[in-house]
Design an enzyme around this catalytic site. Structure first.
Site, PDB file in Angstrom:
ATOM      1  N   ASN A 176     -10.849  -0.381  -5.742  1.00 22.02           N
ATOM      2  CA  ASN A 176     -11.528   0.665  -4.623  1.00 22.02           C
ATOM      3  C   ASN A 176     -12.544   1.924  -5.833  1.00 22.02           C
ATOM      4  O   ASN A 176     -11.795   1.882  -6.177  1.00 22.02           O
ATOM      5  CB  ASN A 176     -10.496   1.506  -4.261  1.00 22.02           C
ATOM      6  CG  ASN A 176      -9.312   0.583  -3.588  1.00 22.02           C
ATOM      7  OD1 ASN A 176      -9.995   0.018  -3.094  1.00 22.02           O
ATOM      8  ND2 ASN A 176      -8.209   0.721  -3.138  1.00 22.02           N
ATOM      9  N   TYR A 197     -14.127   5.295  -5.280  1.00 16.11           N
ATOM     10  CA  TYR A 197     -15.500   6.668  -4.961  1.00 16.11           C
ATOM     11  C   TYR A 197     -16.108   7.716  -4.816  1.00 16.11           C
ATOM     12  O   TYR A 197     -16.720   8.196  -4.688  1.00 16.11           O
ATOM     13  CB  TYR A 197     -13.783   7.250  -3.890  1.00 16.11           C
ATOM     14  CG  TYR A 197     -12.839   6.648  -3.148  1.00 16.11           C
ATOM     15  CD1 TYR A 197     -13.032   6.895  -1.573  1.00 16.11           C
ATOM     16  CD2 TYR A 197     -11.982   6.278  -3.648  1.00 16.11           C
ATOM     17  CE1 TYR A 197     -12.505   6.763  -0.700  1.00 16.11           C
ATOM     18  CE2 TYR A 197     -11.113   5.092  -2.606  1.00 16.11           C
ATOM     19  CZ  TYR A 197     -11.659   5.750  -1.037  1.00 16.11           C
ATOM     20  OH  TYR A 197     -10.863   4.970   0.062  1.00 16.11           O
ATOM     21  N   HIS A 239       0.669  -0.925  -0.022  1.00 13.60           N
ATOM     22  CA  HIS A 239       0.085   0.112   0.505  1.00 13.60           C
ATOM     23  C   HIS A 239       1.190   1.535   0.344  1.00 13.60           C
ATOM     24  O   HIS A 239       0.761   2.205   0.708  1.00 13.60           O
ATOM     25  CB  HIS A 239      -1.027   0.109   0.742  1.00 13.60           C
ATOM     26  CG  HIS A 239      -2.494   0.468   0.884  1.00 13.60           C
ATOM     27  ND1 HIS A 239      -3.438   0.161   1.360  1.00 13.60           N
ATOM     28  CD2 HIS A 239      -2.278   2.062   0.807  1.00 13.60           C
ATOM     29  CE1 HIS A 239      -4.298   0.680   0.992  1.00 13.60           C
ATOM     30  NE2 HIS A 239      -4.065   2.277   0.376  1.00 13.60           N
TER      31      HIS A 239
HETATM   32  C1  FCB Z   1      -7.520   5.657  -1.793  1.00 13.89           C
HETATM   33  C2  FCB Z   1      -6.265   5.418  -0.841  1.00 13.89           C
HETATM   34  C3  FCB Z   1      -6.537   5.118  -0.108  1.00 13.89           C
HETATM   35  C4  FCB Z   1      -6.974   6.182   0.661  1.00 13.89           C
HETATM   36  C5  FCB Z   1      -7.944   6.621   0.186  1.00 13.89           C
HETATM   37  C6  FCB Z   1      -9.130   7.889   0.148  1.00 13.89           C
HETATM   38  O1  FCB Z   1      -6.977   5.710  -2.685  1.00 13.89           O
HETATM   39  O2  FCB Z   1      -5.816   3.941  -1.897  1.00 13.89           O
HETATM   40  O3  FCB Z   1      -5.174   4.621   0.819  1.00 13.89           O
HETATM   41  O4  FCB Z   1      -6.190   7.176   0.543  1.00 13.89           O
HETATM   42  O5  FCB Z   1      -8.181   7.003  -1.569  1.00 13.89           O
END
Ligand code: FCB
Length: 460
Positions: A299, A301, A128
């Site tokens: 992931n 968002y 990570h």
């Molecule tokens: C992602 C990352 C994580 C965090 C989120 C908000 O890109 O993997 O570590 O910072 O965004």
């Protein structure tokens, strides 16, 4: 007014669906030099003037290296099935090659045992982003040798922890490492070269495939995969220029990673667009990258809307905008999942991160984070919608368990469902955490109901 969408029974998830919370090592651990840990590229990047919005660093962060047992108690209290965490490579191998650091390895042994003892499935990530700084000095991810160093590291973690961790993710968000770290330079190691970024992306993908092979060869029982950050990318207008831009951006950030993993090749239009900046690929590399995975992590968002002339005003969407400036767009998650299911043949799919930064206020021991709760609830519903349409969804994890070091934004942006007072390191469950806990209890009750019916003695 109830700010949350009503949960219809259609959103009762299958009994084996995995619910979790996520963190990463650099963002929470602290202990930057504790017990022989070496510096990572993020330790160094934090020292570059202006690199981090609030001038902070990861030296202490959430002090998780000392408070891990209490943090795992919180994870257990939430009632989740799984905890996603990452191993800091320079904590277990300070130079990224040679000597292993016994004290660092012991820390992760204790952490994993602590999860197992609490009935929490460990979901481990190897990378990570906190590459050992000593490897950066030798070229970092741009150097092909780093691929082999990573495979050695994966083998060692597999040997030490593979008997207890449920899943091992090789890399978290290779696009971010390559593009933000090596093309835009706003993340560690702060390089600005498209050619370097593309070579880095190829080495990350190659090391992923070779690590999977190495772990399987030594009999590792954990399920293996990678975590990508993907968004649906659409044009701001119907103009041919905007449409072409959206296709190219999709090529560079979505197809560039999905195609080699699932089709064994990089997208030809992107290779052509890159011209001399395309990566050097050696014979056999693509076959290694396409090594079958046990799962894929995503992931999510927000969505991305692009125009050929540059910007798109996110406020024009009329949707809520988070503290990161990201539009809240849960429909985009369903849309993306359906597209992935249509365009590639997927293994079980997990949302490995999803969450939001909003301004929180801690008042008399409570944080009424209505917007974050709403965000999480609506995205869970979006996953339910995809599942109902046949996408092989296997789990969902909230980013993040704790407020933490949000990379170039420092500590100003809070993503936790648990509030952290950095002066005292006190943890307080926000309303979003209380909501998630209640939601999971309802899910578990729904899980038990059919089982009880099934257990009825025949004829009763
Ligand atoms: C992602 C990352 C994580 C965090 C989120 C908000 O890109 O993997 O570590 O910072 O965004």
């Amino acid at each position: 007014m109830n700010p949350f969408p009503p949960f219809h029974p259609a959103h009762v998830f299958p009994p084996d669906f995995v619910w979790g919370v996520a963190t990463s090592a650099f963002q929470i651990e602290g202990g930057a030099t504790l017990d022989g840990k070496g510096p990572s590229i993020w330790d160094n990047f934090c020292r570059v003037p202006g690199a981090i919005a609030d001038g902070s660093n990861g030296d202490t962060a959430c002090d998780h290296v000392h408070r891990w047992a209490h943090d795992l108690d919180i994870v257990k209290d939430l009632g989740v099935d799984a905890y996603r965490f990452s191993v800091s490579w320079p904590r277990v191998q300070p130079d990224g090659m040679g000597e292993w650091n016994g004290k660092g390895l012991d820390f992760y042994e204790r952490l994993v045992d602590g999860m197992v003892a609490r009935g929490i499935q460990p979901y481990l990530t190897l990378n990570h982003w906190d590459l050992p700084a000593a490897l950066q000095a030798r070229g970092g991810w741009a150097a092909r040798d780093t691929v082999h160093r990573f495979v050695d590291y994966a083998r060692q973690i597999g040997r030490r922890l593979g008997d207890r961790v449920a899943t091992i993710t090789t890399h978290n968000e290779p696009w971010v490492i390559a593009t933000l770290g090596h093309e835009q330079g706003c993340f560690a190691p702060g390089i600005q070269s498209r050619a370097t970024a593309m070579q880095v992306s190829h080495h990350l993908m190659l090391s992923h495939g070779l690590a999977l092979q190495a772990l399987r060869a030594q009999g590792c029982k954990s399920r293996l995969g990678i975590v990508l950050n993907l968004s649906p990318i659409g044009p701001a207008t119907d103009s041919p220029e905007d449409v072409a831009q959206a296709r190219l951006d999709d090529g560079r950030s979505v197809r560039w990673y999905m195609d080699p993993l699932f089709k064994g090749d990089y997208p030809a239009d992107v290779i052509e667009h890159l011209g001399p900046d395309a990566p050097r690929i050696e014979p056999g590399d693509l076959a290694h990258i396409a090594t079958p995975m046990d799962f894929l992590g995503l992931n999510y968002y927000t969505r991305s809307v692009v125009s050929a002339s540059g910007g798109w005003d996110v406020k024009a969407s009329g949707n809520r905008i988070t503290e990161m400036g990201w539009e809240v767009y849960p429909e985009g998650l369903t849309e993306l999942l359906l597209r992935m299911h249509r365009d590639w043949t997927l293994p079980p799919l997990y949302v490995k991160e999803n969450g939001a930064a909003f301004k929180d206020e801690l008042v008399e021991g409570r944080v009424h984070d209505v917007e974050r709760t709403d965000y999480i609830a609506r995205h869970i519903a979006a996953v339910g919608d995809a599942l109902a349409q046949g996408v092989p969804m296997a789990g969902y994890m909230v980013w993040s368990l704790l407020d933490n070091f949000e990379w170039a934004s420092g500590y100003e942006k809070r993503f936790g469902i648990v509030h952290v007072d950095y002066a005292t390191q006190r943890r307080t469950l926000k309303d979003s955490a209380l909501w998630y806990r209640d939601f999971l209890q309802l899910q578990k009750a729904a899980r038990r109901a059919p089982a009880a019916a099934h257990d009825e003695p025949a004829g009763s």
